[in-house]
Design a protein around this motif. Sequence first.
Motif, short mmCIF file in Angstrom:
data_model
loop_
_atom_site.label_atom_id
_atom_site.label_comp_id
_atom_site.label_asym_id
_atom_site.label_seq_id
_atom_site.Cartn_x
_atom_site.Cartn_y
_atom_site.Cartn_z
N UNK A 209 0.83 -1.20 0.00
CA UNK A 209 0.00 0.00 0.00
C UNK A 209 0.87 1.24 0.00
N UNK A 210 0.26 2.36 0.42
CA UNK A 210 0.99 3.63 0.40
C UNK A 210 0.67 4.47 1.63
N UNK A 211 1.63 5.31 1.99
CA UNK A 211 1.43 6.34 3.01
C UNK A 211 1.53 7.69 2.31
N UNK A 212 0.90 8.69 2.91
CA UNK A 212 0.88 10.03 2.32
C UNK A 212 1.41 11.04 3.32
N UNK A 213 2.39 11.83 2.87
CA UNK A 213 2.99 12.84 3.74
C UNK A 213 2.71 14.22 3.16
N UNK A 214 2.11 15.07 4.01
CA UNK A 214 1.72 16.40 3.55
C UNK A 214 1.73 17.36 4.73
N UNK A 215 2.47 18.44 4.58
CA UNK A 215 2.57 19.47 5.62
C UNK A 215 2.93 18.90 6.98
N UNK A 216 3.89 17.99 6.97
CA UNK A 216 4.39 17.43 8.22
C UNK A 216 3.56 16.31 8.82
N UNK A 217 2.49 15.93 8.13
CA UNK A 217 1.62 14.85 8.62
C UNK A 217 1.78 13.63 7.73
N UNK A 218 1.93 12.47 8.36
CA UNK A 218 2.14 11.21 7.63
C UNK A 218 0.99 10.26 7.95
N UNK A 219 0.24 9.84 6.93
CA UNK A 219 -0.93 9.00 7.13
C UNK A 219 -0.97 7.84 6.15
N UNK A 220 -1.55 6.73 6.60
CA UNK A 220 -1.82 5.63 5.68
C UNK A 220 -2.93 6.08 4.73
N UNK A 221 -2.94 5.49 3.53
CA UNK A 221 -3.96 5.86 2.56
C UNK A 221 -5.36 5.70 3.11
N UNK A 228 -8.66 5.49 -0.68
CA UNK A 228 -7.25 5.69 -0.99
C UNK A 228 -6.35 4.56 -0.50
N UNK A 229 -6.92 3.38 -0.37
CA UNK A 229 -6.09 2.21 -0.07
C UNK A 229 -5.32 1.85 -1.34
N UNK A 230 -4.27 1.06 -1.20
CA UNK A 230 -3.46 0.69 -2.36
C UNK A 230 -4.29 0.00 -3.43
N UNK A 231 -5.20 -0.87 -3.00
CA UNK A 231 -6.03 -1.60 -3.95
C UNK A 231 -6.94 -0.70 -4.75
N UNK A 232 -7.53 0.28 -4.09
CA UNK A 232 -8.48 1.16 -4.78
C UNK A 232 -7.77 2.16 -5.69
N UNK A 233 -6.57 2.57 -5.29
CA UNK A 233 -5.79 3.44 -6.18
C UNK A 233 -5.39 2.64 -7.43
N UNK A 234 -4.96 1.40 -7.21
CA UNK A 234 -4.59 0.54 -8.34
C UNK A 234 -5.76 0.33 -9.29
N UNK A 235 -6.95 0.19 -8.74
CA UNK A 235 -8.14 0.00 -9.56
C UNK A 235 -8.42 1.23 -10.42
N UNK A 236 -8.20 2.41 -9.85
CA UNK A 236 -8.38 3.65 -10.62
C UNK A 236 -7.40 3.71 -11.78
N UNK A 237 -6.18 3.31 -11.53
CA UNK A 237 -5.17 3.31 -12.59
C UNK A 237 -5.54 2.29 -13.67
#
Length: 287
Positions: A209-221, A228-237
């Motif tokens: 899967x993936x984590x997202x880092x933005x403005x000092x905050x780090x979160x799982x998808x 925004x889980x890895x599987x659902x992002x992959x499905x969009x692609x």
Amino acid sequence: MIGKGKAIAHTAVAMEYGWNQEKDATVVLKQHLVGENPKEISNEFKIIQRMNTKCEKNTISFVLSPTIEDGKKLTDKWLGEIAKEFIKEMKLTDHQAIAFVHKDKEHIHIHLYVNRIDFNGKAYADNFIGKRASLHAEKIARAMGLKTVKDVQNEKSQRLKHIRAEIKKIHDTVLRLEKPRSFEEYITKMKIKEVKVIPSINKANKLQGFRFEYRGVNLKGSEVHRSMSGGKIGAELALNVPKYMEKASVNTVNILGKGLEMSANLVASIAKSAVKKVILKGIDIGA
């Protein structure tokens, strides 16, 4: 303001730590004490503690921590008042006590040491001492117009909510307008918009899967949004490139110039989400 408390046995060591000049320590309160250094204060504590030899943890250590912002505004006098009010709320006015302020770090805090044994040789009950310290610290903070733990938590919660919404908005924009055809392209497009997408690798060295880092905050998808889980992002692609799923069947993707094998769960999740999206898309077209 945060309040913590516990009973301890190492009185002399605690006094040395509290009075540590390397921490820019300042004495802001003395109660029933006349000593001028750690050794003298420790000895005064011991005189009373000899009245109750059964109590081994005969000193109570409290830490009172205002927020960084509040700490910058508080003078030593006010910090002493906080310690004084705290002692009063904890019903420890008949016990020896000394409070130090440490200013060696940005986060100014009070170390308060109280003799657990009173002048009649009775030990102060230390059951739920940490919980009581927290509750009374919150009460004092409210009375003095300082931020409480709940205030800080609410602020963090609101900021996190805003960050999640921003990441989700950027994610949706990238998928809708940029139409990336691979994980690598998706990561690059997100980076341009200041969101760092970090591959999450499991113990088997496979992409899960993936984590997202933005403005000092780090979160799982999935913490950002359930879509925004890895599987659902992959499905969009996969929808952007019909042949993508055929390539994914070999379970390997290129990310940042490196080949990564996808975990079985991620492959299955992509396939499941992709099929669902194709069906829903077909329903929309039929409608």
